[in-house]
Enzyme design. Structure first.
Site, short mmCIF file in Angstrom:
data_model
loop_
_atom_site.label_atom_id
_atom_site.label_comp_id
_atom_site.label_asym_id
_atom_site.label_seq_id
_atom_site.Cartn_x
_atom_site.Cartn_y
_atom_site.Cartn_z
N CYS A 81 0.81 -1.22 0.00
CA CYS A 81 0.00 0.00 0.00
C CYS A 81 0.84 1.27 0.00
CB CYS A 81 -0.95 0.00 1.19
SG CYS A 81 -2.12 -1.38 1.20
N HIS A 123 -3.05 7.40 3.08
CA HIS A 123 -3.51 6.12 2.54
C HIS A 123 -4.82 5.77 3.21
CE1 HIS A 123 -3.91 1.99 1.49
NE2 HIS A 123 -3.46 1.52 2.65
N ASN A 164 -10.12 0.29 1.05
CA ASN A 164 -8.67 0.33 0.92
C ASN A 164 -8.30 -0.24 -0.45
OD1 ASN A 164 -5.91 -0.17 0.98
ND2 ASN A 164 -5.91 -1.08 3.02
#
Length: 310
Positions: free
Chosen positions: A112, A235, A265
């Site tokens: 990520c 994020h 996500n």
């Protein structure tokens, strides 16, 4: 030379999967998911859409926004943990699709945090004069590596892609400072064998500590303070983690991007997807000081202080 973002684009699949949809296939509820993650729905790609397709679509939009063609791109960097196959790289698929016949192309993996790694790799290549225009893409189809029987992970993730074109910008704009980091000793807390496996408690502790700290460090490197920050794009992993970073910077809620409710996500694509959302909403303006910060498996993290504009 100042290096910044010349153009940006995103792609998200049309299919929306809500928390109520997930209630029908696993032991969970809308309330359980929302209170723990902040997620209400996510986009899921069907079998006809793969990581490279999403990456190509986002790349085309970024090129259009930058006002250049594929032939103007010197390097393509794709951050992904879900490539269509081991090789060729997703970056090579993009190269052909956009006609970037002069470009080198490679994928990189930092989970990520991959978009932050790609962004700074691009910035360094441009700043040294090696390349002029670099296409950076984050694209992941996480739906193909989650166990849809595991409510602790399946509820978190969505699919999507985001892309930016990086190049020279005017003085005072672009990347002002950055930090990239890794802690391999934490790799056991977030990894993939057949499916994504996560020790949520340990990842949470790592993320809460690292996001706030790295934001403050990049500000210090740039000779700035948290009072100078106009907008935070973290994020989009978990609302509680994101709120912890916002609180460390003493920012009001309206100065932090919060797209997790709509998209979940989306791994390496979450930051550019969120940036497009905020640009469309007028919440990022020319000259704003933006902090981009992410973390991921590895464990990895990255933060950038960015003055928006060309």
């Amino acid at each position: 030379m100042n290096v910044g973002i010349l153009g940006i684009g995103r792609y998200v699949p049309e299919k929306v999967v809500t928390n109520h949809d997930l209630e029908k296939i696993m032991d969970t509820s809308d309330e359980w998911i929302r209170t723990r993650t902040g997620i209400a729905e996510r986009r899921i790609a069907d079998d006809t859409i793969d990581t490279s397709y999403m990456a190509v679509e986002a790349s085309k939009k970024a090129l259009e926004d930058a006002g250049i063609s594929g032939e103007d791109i010197d390097l393509i960097l794709v951050a992904t943990v879900t490539p269509d196959r081991a090789f060729p790289a997703v970056a090579c698929v993009i190269q052909e699709a956009i006609g970037a016949k002069h470009a080198a192309a490679m994928d990189l993996s930092a989970a990520c945090a991959g978009f932050m790694y790609g962004m700074i790799t691009a910035q360094q290549f441009i700043q040294t004069g090696t390349y002029k225009n670099v296409l950076v893409v984050g694209s992941d189809k996480l739906s193909k590596i989650v166990d849809w029987n595991d409510r602790n992970t399946a509820v978190l993730f969505g699919d999507g892609a985001g892309a930016i074109v990086m190049g020279a910008v005017s003085e005072g704009k672009g990347v002002l400072s950055f930090e990239l980091g890794a802690d391999g000793s934490g790799g056991k807390h977030l990894y993939q064998d057949e499916y994504v496996m996560m020790n949520g408690r340990e990842v949470f502790k790592f993320a809460v500590r690292q996001l706030g700290d790295s934001c403050l460090r990049v500000l210090d490197k740039a000779g700035l303070t948290k009072e100078d920050v106009d907008f935070l794009v973290p994020h989009q992993a978990n609302i509680r983690i994101m709120e912890s970073a916002r609180e460390r910077l003493n920012l009001p809620q309206e100065k932090m991007s919060m797209t997790i409710e709509k998209f979940g996500n989306t791994s390496a694509s979450s930051i550019p997807i969120a940036m497009v959302e905020e640009l469309q909403n007028g919440r990022i303006q020319d000259g704003d000081l933006i902090i981009l910060v992410g973390f991921g498996g590895g464990l990895t993290w990255g933060a950038v202080a960015l003055r928006w504009g060309k």
